[in-house]
Scaffold this motif. Structure first.
Motif, PDB file in Angstrom:
ATOM      1  N   ALA A  71     -22.781 -47.040 -13.473  1.00 63.39           N
ATOM      2  CA  ALA A  71     -23.978 -47.877 -13.416  1.00 63.39           C
ATOM      3  C   ALA A  71     -24.896 -47.475 -12.263  1.00 63.39           C
ATOM      4  CB  ALA A  71     -23.574 -49.342 -13.270  1.00 63.39           C
ATOM      5  N   MET A  72     -24.330 -46.814 -11.255  1.00 66.14           N
ATOM      6  CA  MET A  72     -25.127 -46.396 -10.099  1.00 66.14           C
ATOM      7  C   MET A  72     -25.686 -44.982 -10.231  1.00 66.14           C
ATOM      8  SD  MET A  72     -25.068 -48.893  -7.918  1.00 66.14           S
ATOM      9  CE  MET A  72     -25.490 -48.101  -6.391  1.00 66.14           C
ATOM     10  N   CYS A 147     -22.866 -45.528 -17.336  1.00 61.96           N
ATOM     11  CA  CYS A 147     -24.126 -44.792 -17.436  1.00 61.96           C
ATOM     12  C   CYS A 147     -25.013 -45.346 -18.543  1.00 61.96           C
ATOM     13  CB  CYS A 147     -23.862 -43.313 -17.697  1.00 61.96           C
ATOM     14  SG  CYS A 147     -23.218 -42.396 -16.318  1.00 61.96           S
ATOM     15  N   SER A 150     -26.398 -48.719 -17.569  1.00 63.86           N
ATOM     16  CA  SER A 150     -27.439 -48.567 -16.562  1.00 63.86           C
ATOM     17  C   SER A 150     -28.723 -48.064 -17.200  1.00 63.86           C
ATOM     18  CB  SER A 150     -26.987 -47.592 -15.482  1.00 63.86           C
ATOM     19  OG  SER A 150     -28.023 -47.329 -14.575  1.00 63.86           O
ATOM     20  N   SER A 153     -30.325 -50.914 -19.145  1.00 61.38           N
ATOM     21  CA  SER A 153     -30.916 -51.967 -18.305  1.00 61.38           C
ATOM     22  C   SER A 153     -32.162 -51.500 -17.586  1.00 61.38           C
ATOM     23  CB  SER A 153     -29.894 -52.479 -17.295  1.00 61.38           C
ATOM     24  OG  SER A 153     -29.576 -51.467 -16.359  1.00 61.38           O
ATOM     25  N   THR A 154     -32.301 -50.186 -17.339  1.00 68.89           N
ATOM     26  CA  THR A 154     -33.511 -49.715 -16.648  1.00 68.89           C
ATOM     27  C   THR A 154     -34.633 -49.365 -17.595  1.00 68.89           C
ATOM     28  OG1 THR A 154     -32.608 -47.481 -16.572  1.00 68.89           O
ATOM     29  CG2 THR A 154     -32.281 -48.861 -14.630  1.00 68.89           C
TER      30      THR A 154
END
Length: 159
Positions: A71-72, A147, A150, A153-154
């Motif tokens: 996620a980062m 991944c 993330s 969500s972005t």
């Protein structure tokens, strides 16, 4: 390589810290609590039976950590791009760091499996090796799940 040290340090330290904390809880604190509870209620609780589940507990902590690292990944790619890399090179560097982290996870899981196998008396190197390899592949899958979540969500618009 100087650019990679920051990200490698973050990835590897987070995986080792999560696994270490899980191992400390399962292999030290839970047996102490079971021993104290057994003494207080005067029942012989099987303290060393906790070590049979140590490998599984640590592997769950490793998988959750890889979800978070996945996620980062966009933030780490932005860090690499801020350091002057292109988007493709930043992605490849981030995946290289994840590969190093998966190797560290595998070594840590083998180590924990050997320790728990010594305490339970069921030490089988081939079984520990294959189980650690399977869990490492599961961690790679969890990294992919992180991944994808993330990226979703972005890129999605807020309501």
């Amino acid at each position: 390589m100087k650019k990679d040290r920051v990200v490698i340090k973050d990835f590897v330290s987070s995986v080792l810290c999560a696994g270490g904390v899980a191992a400390l809880i399962v292999m030290v604190f839970i047996p102490i609590v079971m021993f104290v509870l057994g003494k207080s209620i005067s029942i012989n609780l099987p303290v060393f039976s906790v070590y049979a589940g140590a490998f599984e507990s640590v592997s769950v902590a490793e998988a959750i950590t890889h979800i978070v690292l996945g996620a980062m990944v966009i933030q780490y790619m932005r860090l690499y791009m801020f350091m002057g890399l292109t988007r493709e090179r930043a992605f490849l560097r981030t995946m290289m760091v994840e590969g190093i982290t998966l190797i560290a996870s595998f070594i840590f899981l083998v180590f924990i499996g050997i320790i728990s196998g010594l305490f339970t008396g069921t030490l089988s190197i081939s079984s520990i090796f294959l189980s650690s390899l399977y869990i490492t592949f599961s961690c790679a899958l969890m990294f992919g799940v992180g991944c994808v979540s993330s990226a979703l969500s972005t890129t999605c618009r807020p309501p």
